[in-house]
Motif scaffolding. Structure first.
Motif, PDB file in Angstrom:
ATOM      1  N   ALA A   1      21.589  49.981  -9.462  1.00 12.52           N
ATOM      2  CA  ALA A   1      20.289  49.400  -9.588  1.00 12.52           C
ATOM      3  C   ALA A   1      19.897  48.156 -10.436  1.00 12.52           C
ATOM      4  O   ALA A   1      19.592  47.211  -9.853  1.00 12.52           O
ATOM      5  CB  ALA A   1      19.254  50.338 -10.148  1.00 12.52           C
ATOM      6  N   LEU A   2      20.688  48.029 -11.351  1.00 13.14           N
ATOM      7  CA  LEU A   2      20.974  46.794 -12.348  1.00 13.14           C
ATOM      8  C   LEU A   2      21.620  45.551 -11.441  1.00 13.14           C
ATOM      9  O   LEU A   2      21.311  44.561 -11.601  1.00 13.14           O
ATOM     10  CB  LEU A   2      21.641  46.998 -13.747  1.00 13.14           C
ATOM     11  CG  LEU A   2      20.728  47.831 -14.663  1.00 13.14           C
ATOM     12  CD1 LEU A   2      21.653  47.994 -15.800  1.00 13.14           C
ATOM     13  CD2 LEU A   2      19.419  47.068 -14.685  1.00 13.14           C
ATOM     14  N   ALA A   3      22.522  45.998 -10.671  1.00 11.98           N
ATOM     15  CA  ALA A   3      23.313  44.931  -9.961  1.00 11.98           C
ATOM     16  C   ALA A   3      22.625  44.348  -8.786  1.00 11.98           C
ATOM     17  O   ALA A   3      22.571  43.205  -8.512  1.00 11.98           O
ATOM     18  CB  ALA A   3      24.604  45.514  -9.214  1.00 11.98           C
ATOM     19  N   ALA A   4      21.707  45.229  -8.199  1.00 13.79           N
ATOM     20  CA  ALA A   4      20.698  44.772  -7.451  1.00 13.79           C
ATOM     21  C   ALA A   4      19.564  43.593  -7.660  1.00 13.79           C
ATOM     22  O   ALA A   4      19.096  42.924  -7.193  1.00 13.79           O
ATOM     23  CB  ALA A   4      20.002  45.933  -6.654  1.00 13.79           C
ATOM     24  N   GLU A   5      19.495  43.870  -9.321  1.00 10.34           N
ATOM     25  CA  GLU A   5      18.676  42.929 -10.039  1.00 10.34           C
ATOM     26  C   GLU A   5      19.465  41.781 -10.190  1.00 10.34           C
ATOM     27  O   GLU A   5      18.713  40.922 -11.077  1.00 10.34           O
ATOM     28  CB  GLU A   5      17.674  43.585 -11.220  1.00 10.34           C
ATOM     29  CG  GLU A   5      17.007  44.968 -10.690  1.00 10.34           C
ATOM     30  CD  GLU A   5      15.573  44.544 -10.105  1.00 10.34           C
ATOM     31  OE1 GLU A   5      15.398  43.234 -10.481  1.00 10.34           O
ATOM     32  OE2 GLU A   5      15.321  45.252  -9.400  1.00 10.34           O
ATOM     33  N   GLY A   6      20.551  41.501  -9.990  1.00 12.94           N
ATOM     34  CA  GLY A   6      21.395  40.415 -10.360  1.00 12.94           C
ATOM     35  C   GLY A   6      21.924  40.544 -11.744  1.00 12.94           C
ATOM     36  O   GLY A   6      22.401  39.219 -12.231  1.00 12.94           O
ATOM     37  N   VAL A   7      22.024  41.598 -12.455  1.00 12.14           N
ATOM     38  CA  VAL A   7      22.687  41.721 -13.914  1.00 12.14           C
ATOM     39  C   VAL A   7      24.014  41.925 -13.761  1.00 12.14           C
ATOM     40  O   VAL A   7      24.512  42.528 -12.912  1.00 12.14           O
ATOM     41  CB  VAL A   7      21.722  43.049 -14.492  1.00 12.14           C
ATOM     42  CG1 VAL A   7      22.447  43.173 -15.858  1.00 12.14           C
ATOM     43  CG2 VAL A   7      20.508  42.974 -14.489  1.00 12.14           C
ATOM     44  N   SER A   8      24.667  41.189 -14.774  1.00 13.98           N
ATOM     45  CA  SER A   8      26.021  41.304 -14.832  1.00 13.98           C
ATOM     46  C   SER A   8      26.302  42.530 -15.577  1.00 13.98           C
ATOM     47  O   SER A   8      25.840  42.790 -16.756  1.00 13.98           O
ATOM     48  CB  SER A   8      26.600  40.120 -15.544  1.00 13.98           C
ATOM     49  OG  SER A   8      27.849  40.082 -15.966  1.00 13.98           O
ATOM     50  N   ILE A   9      27.257  43.388 -15.123  1.00 11.61           N
ATOM     51  CA  ILE A   9      27.632  44.785 -15.633  1.00 11.61           C
ATOM     52  C   ILE A   9      28.876  45.034 -15.821  1.00 11.61           C
ATOM     53  O   ILE A   9      29.845  44.973 -15.221  1.00 11.61           O
ATOM     54  CB  ILE A   9      26.837  45.671 -14.734  1.00 11.61           C
ATOM     55  CG1 ILE A   9      25.504  45.607 -14.367  1.00 11.61           C
ATOM     56  CG2 ILE A   9      26.908  47.163 -15.312  1.00 11.61           C
ATOM     57  CD1 ILE A   9      24.845  46.160 -13.079  1.00 11.61           C
ATOM     58  N   SER A  10      29.116  45.811 -16.946  1.00 10.76           N
ATOM     59  CA  SER A  10      30.393  46.645 -17.201  1.00 10.76           C
ATOM     60  C   SER A  10      30.015  48.049 -17.530  1.00 10.76           C
ATOM     61  O   SER A  10      29.181  48.417 -17.918  1.00 10.76           O
ATOM     62  CB  SER A  10      31.006  45.895 -18.515  1.00 10.76           C
ATOM     63  OG  SER A  10      31.516  44.558 -18.261  1.00 10.76           O
ATOM     64  N   ILE A  11      30.954  48.825 -16.884  1.00 11.66           N
ATOM     65  CA  ILE A  11      30.934  50.217 -17.345  1.00 11.66           C
ATOM     66  C   ILE A  11      31.943  50.613 -18.162  1.00 11.66           C
ATOM     67  O   ILE A  11      33.438  50.550 -17.743  1.00 11.66           O
ATOM     68  CB  ILE A  11      30.730  51.263 -16.122  1.00 11.66           C
ATOM     69  CG1 ILE A  11      29.515  50.740 -15.330  1.00 11.66           C
ATOM     70  CG2 ILE A  11      30.989  52.483 -16.476  1.00 11.66           C
ATOM     71  CD1 ILE A  11      29.324  51.782 -14.045  1.00 11.66           C
ATOM     72  N   VAL A  12      31.850  51.403 -19.163  1.00  8.61           N
ATOM     73  CA  VAL A  12      32.834  51.850 -20.152  1.00  8.61           C
ATOM     74  C   VAL A  12      32.751  53.359 -20.057  1.00  8.61           C
ATOM     75  O   VAL A  12      31.975  54.273 -20.402  1.00  8.61           O
ATOM     76  CB  VAL A  12      32.603  51.583 -21.649  1.00  8.61           C
ATOM     77  CG1 VAL A  12      33.743  51.953 -22.579  1.00  8.61           C
ATOM     78  CG2 VAL A  12      32.425  49.913 -21.837  1.00  8.61           C
ATOM     79  N   THR A  13      34.240  53.899 -19.571  1.00  8.97           N
ATOM     80  CA  THR A  13      34.317  55.331 -19.377  1.00  8.97           C
ATOM     81  C   THR A  13      35.488  55.792 -20.123  1.00  8.97           C
ATOM     82  O   THR A  13      36.680  55.260 -20.222  1.00  8.97           O
ATOM     83  CB  THR A  13      34.223  55.708 -17.700  1.00  8.97           C
ATOM     84  OG1 THR A  13      34.563  57.186 -17.802  1.00  8.97           O
ATOM     85  CG2 THR A  13      35.250  54.857 -17.076  1.00  8.97           C
ATOM     86  N   LEU A  14      35.436  57.231 -20.242  1.00  9.37           N
ATOM     87  CA  LEU A  14      36.709  57.776 -20.999  1.00  9.37           C
ATOM     88  C   LEU A  14      37.779  58.046 -19.799  1.00  9.37           C
ATOM     89  O   LEU A  14      38.968  58.387 -19.997  1.00  9.37           O
ATOM     90  CB  LEU A  14      36.229  59.173 -21.874  1.00  9.37           C
ATOM     91  CG  LEU A  14      35.612  58.858 -22.975  1.00  9.37           C
ATOM     92  CD1 LEU A  14      35.011  60.350 -23.472  1.00  9.37           C
ATOM     93  CD2 LEU A  14      36.561  58.204 -24.186  1.00  9.37           C
ATOM     94  N   ASP A  15      37.131  58.065 -18.517  1.00 13.08           N
ATOM     95  CA  ASP A  15      37.967  58.416 -17.285  1.00 13.08           C
ATOM     96  C   ASP A  15      38.784  57.564 -16.804  1.00 13.08           C
ATOM     97  O   ASP A  15      38.481  56.282 -17.279  1.00 13.08           O
ATOM     98  CB  ASP A  15      37.028  59.220 -16.547  1.00 13.08           C
ATOM     99  CG  ASP A  15      36.335  60.438 -17.164  1.00 13.08           C
ATOM    100  OD1 ASP A  15      37.060  61.191 -17.663  1.00 13.08           O
ATOM    101  OD2 ASP A  15      35.168  60.521 -16.652  1.00 13.08           O
TER     102      ASP A  15
END
Length: 615
Positions: free
Chosen positions: A487-501
């Protein structure tokens, strides 16, 4: 361990027949004992009594009942059978990497005999016919496909030969007065060697003189998720494929492919003679009769969270919106009335509260539902933003509409406290508390250099979160962080996801969206920070530690969104007769609606969740 069809199977199919299903196909039974693809997989040689009871239960409703028959071959499991897998050739399953033995003529003869004997038993048990599985996980499809059939004998030079011979043997066994149907994968989505629509049309043309019915599906060795995808794939996705196959045959054709709405079903009937609505009828067994009388069925939201047979957790197949599916012999019938109604107050208008109110009102109670916010729906509406997840709002709206239709008095913007509930109880009202959850404070240091949000708050502010950079912290590995990232990428936002997996959205394997989710977020430009945990957030950056190497690194960010599970709102816990949903602990949609349903049953009977657990 028995591999028979139980009384719960009988009750499940009977309920769908009662709800207007024209054709019921029972769960695919293995035609040979060496095929045991999952723990509860039925074995045809043990299914006679079950088929007999199912046929008898569905007969009063005029429903045609077919026995599903198959063998999973190289895509099966040796975990239960403790025997070697069979396959057309020595090609490993890409999921399990297990290499099968290449079947010789003795094994082929056994397979043909298995289909013949299983068909004979099904007809002797009162079934109206059989449906042979040549779908995405079947040995028959494996013989048809160049991906898995590299044989040099006649079963390789003429890949349809085995399927033709098996159908001929089955037809000889059941005669012309019983139905022989074939479920055929017509597109493996692997055009370099797999089944394509052109090839499938030729196979269907060859086989159709031996058949009464053809079910058009898609999916195969590398695309099993194409069989029953989730909401990311549009409903009626097989219409064009079905139209192409229909043009090659003169027998009736069944269209399958996320047909879950009556309007879509009617549109599909312009392409095929029959429409398969499996998931729609799991969500609401009365989908046909409700549509006929103008009522709205409970919607299927295409989430795949609890209705996939091959779920590695091995649960009973059910529905997040209808948790009694699969439990027809365990749960009370929600349509039952009571003789002594009483007043019920439900506090909290999320899925748990609305279901508790609806079930109580249907029974005949006088029910009041109060919600402190401006709308009903709770976290369903919060997280249903954009993409196919907006289908979840259909479920929230259905619950709200059904509460109103059942006579529930509904109030929004109604804050109540413990004294209000104490007064209600003193008046003899039964109080159900479903007040939901509250944000969990961060479990790591956070300074004021960044904006910190929890996931639910972020969903409500999608257009104001960016432009970034934004760090999503995902300790759950579920759909929430993936949905936010998209959803945020569709708004043009730069995103990182931090996951334990070691992969994003690890829990999405159960719904079939693991590969699709990672493909989508990669295409959206989302940065994946894997096998890492958050140490602190300071100086405009998230400090993370790799869980295996211990190495520290930093991600610059302006906003941090924490997708951790929320905490229960326990403010009214002591004033409740019954407490359900997120107010007890972080719950899924299934768990919330199931607990709301139990609360509704409890208001009219002595039934409770403990009795069901014992069952």
């Amino acid at each position: 361990m028995g591999r028979s069809l139980s009384d719960r199977h009988r009750a499940y199919y009977q309920r769908r027949a009662e709800g207007g299903a024209g054709i019921v196909v029972t769960e695919v039974a293995s035609v040979l004992e060496n095929d045991w693809p999952y723990e509860r997989a039925p074995l045809a040689s043990e299914c006679g009594p079950g088929w007999q009871s199912i046929a008898a239960a569905c007969a009063p409703y005029g429903t045609l009942v077919l026995a599903g028959l198959g063998h999973t071959g190289m895509q099966g499991s040796s975990a239960y059978s403790q025997s070697v897998l069979w396959g057309p050739s020595r090609v490993a399953d890409p999921v399990t990497r297990e290499l099968p033995m290449a079947m010789g003529q003795p094994e082929i003869d056994q397979l043909m005999a298995g289909f013949r004997e299983a068909s004979a038993m099904a007809i002797a048990s009162g079934m109206d016919g059989v449906e042979l599985d040549a779908g995405p996980r079947s040995i028959l499809r494996q013989f048809l496909s160049g991906l898995t059939n590299t044989r040099q004998d006649r079963y390789g030079t003429d890949r349809v030969a085995l399927v033709r011979e098996i159908i001929s043997a089955v037809r000889e066994e059941v005669g012309s007065d019983h139905v022989v149907s074939l479920r055929l994968s017509c597109d493996e989505e692997a055009p370099w060697a797999g089944l394509t629509p052109d090839l499938a049309a030729g196979f269907a043309r060859d086989l159709s003189p031996l058949l009464d019915l053809l079910v058009v599906v898609r999916g195969g060795l590398y695309s099993s998720e194409g069989y029953r995808p989730d909401f990311h794939c549009p409903p009626n996705f097989n219409l064009d494929l079905c139209r192409e196959i229909k043009a090659a045959v003169s027998i009736p054709v069944v269209v399958q492919g996320s047909v879950v709405d009556i309007a879509d079903a009617r549109a599909a009937l312009g392409v095929a003679e029959f429409v398969e609505m499996t998931r729609a009828q799991i969500a609401d067994p009365d989908v046909v009769v409700k549509a006929a009388r103008g009522d709205r069925p409970r919607p299927c939201v295409l989430c795949n969270q609890t209705c996939l047979v091959r779920d590695p957790r091995n649960p009973v197949v059910t529905c997040v919106g209808n948790p009694s599916a699969g439990f027809e012999t365990v749960d009370p019938d929600e349509r039952e009335q009571i003789s002594t109604p009483r007043a019920v107050l439900v506090v909290g208008g999320g899925p748990a509260g609305m279901e508790a109110a609806r079930i109580s009102a249907v029974a005949g109670h006088s029910v009041t539902l109060v919600e402190s916010s401006s709308q009903f729906g709770g976290m369903i509406r919060t997280f249903a933003r954009g993409d196919g997840r907006s289908r979840f709002t259909l479920l929230a709206q259905w619950l709200e509409d059904e509460c109103r239709r059942s006579g529930v008095t509904m109030r929004t913007g109604a804050a109540v406290d413990a004294q209000d509930l104490s007064d209600a109880r003193s008046r003899g009202e039964l109080v159900v508390v479903a007040t939901g959850s509250a944000a969990r404070p961060p479990t790591y240091p956070v300074d004021d250099s960044v904006r910190w949000l929890d996931a639910s708050e972020a969903f409500g502010k999608l257009t104001t979160v960016g432009p970034g950079p934004v760090a999503l912290i995902d300790p759950l590995g579920g759909p929430i962080a993936v949905a936010l990232a998209e959803a945020l990428a569709a708004e043009g936002v730069s995103i990182s996801i931090v996951t334990l997996d070691s992969i994003v959205g690890s829990r999405l394997g159960a719904s079939g969206d693991l590969v699709g989710a990672n493909t989508r977020i990669q295409q959206a430009g989302v940065t994946r920070v894997l096998a890492s945990r958050v140490i602190e957030i300071a100086s405009g950056a998230v400090c993370v530690e790799h869980v295996h190497t211990g190495e520290w690194s930093q991600l610059e960010c302006e906003v941090v969104i924490d997708c951790s599970p929320r905490l229960p709102n326990e403010t009214l816990k002591e004033a409740a007769d019954i407490q359900v949903g997120d107010s007890v602990a972080p719950r899924t949609v299934l768990e919330s609606i199931r607990e709301g349903r139990f609360a509704g049953f409890t208001t009219r009977t002595s039934f409770n969740s403990a009795e069901r657990a014992i069952s």
